[in-house]
Write a protein that holds these residues in place. Sequence first.
Motif, PDB file in Angstrom:
ATOM      1  N   SER A  58       0.867  -1.199   0.000  1.00 32.88           N
ATOM      2  CA  SER A  58       0.000   0.000   0.000  1.00 32.88           C
ATOM      3  C   SER A  58       0.888   1.228   0.000  1.00 32.88           C
ATOM      4  CB  SER A  58      -0.886   0.031   1.259  1.00 32.88           C
ATOM      5  OG  SER A  58      -0.057   0.169   2.407  1.00 32.88           O
ATOM      6  N   GLY A 103      -8.298  -1.507   3.453  1.00 35.63           N
ATOM      7  CA  GLY A 103      -8.523  -1.022   2.085  1.00 35.63           C
ATOM      8  C   GLY A 103      -7.420  -1.365   1.109  1.00 35.63           C
ATOM      9  N   GLU A 140     -13.472  -4.870  -3.667  1.00 31.67           N
ATOM     10  CA  GLU A 140     -13.028  -3.681  -4.402  1.00 31.67           C
ATOM     11  C   GLU A 140     -13.739  -3.669  -5.752  1.00 31.67           C
ATOM     12  OE1 GLU A 140      -8.990  -2.647  -3.900  1.00 31.67           O
ATOM     13  OE2 GLU A 140      -8.921  -1.256  -5.603  1.00 31.67           O
ATOM     14  N   ALA A 171     -10.387   5.017   2.903  1.00 28.86           N
ATOM     15  CA  ALA A 171     -10.465   3.589   2.560  1.00 28.86           C
ATOM     16  C   ALA A 171      -9.838   2.732   3.653  1.00 28.86           C
ATOM     17  CB  ALA A 171      -9.739   3.339   1.241  1.00 28.86           C
ATOM     18  N   THR A 185      -9.614   3.683  -3.041  1.00 27.56           N
ATOM     19  CA  THR A 185      -8.410   2.902  -2.707  1.00 27.56           C
ATOM     20  C   THR A 185      -7.172   3.473  -3.409  1.00 27.56           C
ATOM     21  OG1 THR A 185      -8.587   1.442  -4.630  1.00 27.56           O
ATOM     22  CG2 THR A 185      -9.855   0.817  -2.640  1.00 27.56           C
TER      23      THR A 185
END
Length: 242
Positions: A58, A103, A140, A171, A185
């Motif tokens: 992420s 997320g 998602e 998110a 996202t």
Amino acid sequence: LTQDELKKMVGYKAVDDYVKSGMVVGLGTGSTAAFAVERVGELLKSGELTDILAVPTSVRTKEQAEELGIPLVTLDTHSELDVAIDGADEVDPNLQLVKGGGGALLREKLVEICAEKFIVIVDESKLCDGLGPGFPLPVEITPFCHEHTIRKVAALPSVAGCKAQLRMGSAATGAAPDGDEIAVTDNGNYIVDLIFEEPIKDPAKAAEELKSLCGVVDHGLFCNMTTAVIIAGSDGISVKTP
Ligand code: DER
């Protein structure tokens, strides 16, 4: 022990037990995985670990790793990882997971599928008898006609009876909305959280149905991926393998 102390215990243990110098490591997302990232940074700084390349799951894990000076690469140049370490929102008795509370499920799944070993780190509150009721299942979806896609998701037989809720706010906050904007996202998509009263009967079937629905990018069911789960409980650490 506080929940944070439990998360730190398993985060550190996963790195100490599974990360060796010279490895390519997938770095997970969330409050538990953040401790594993912290440990990698610490061991690189002390020299106990050398020649590590890391793939973040992420933007926020990338930022944390950058702050710690952990060398980063992507799957584009490194498609085969030695190990990936990440948290989970729920772990069932077969070590099937619900993830995505933060997320990051799409990048997590992309990375963790590429890892030879996928080590899941949880405190005991994440263990459940059946996936669903303990934590809403994130899915998602593309923003285009998202209300249409949400209706189609909720109508899938394998998730019948769930309540579909578009994730609002950031998110990263899981199903607890913290704002009045639709959550977006890292990949520019939306998330619909599926709230279950009863456990999902067949997670693998639900995974298949969700994934094959046009408009769904991916979902938070991580089936048949777990190498080991390290669990921190008030009576110490235990490890489960499939
Ligand atoms: O969003 C995610 O998939 C996270 O890994 C989540 O599953 C666990 O987050 P936590 O460690 O903050 O509970």
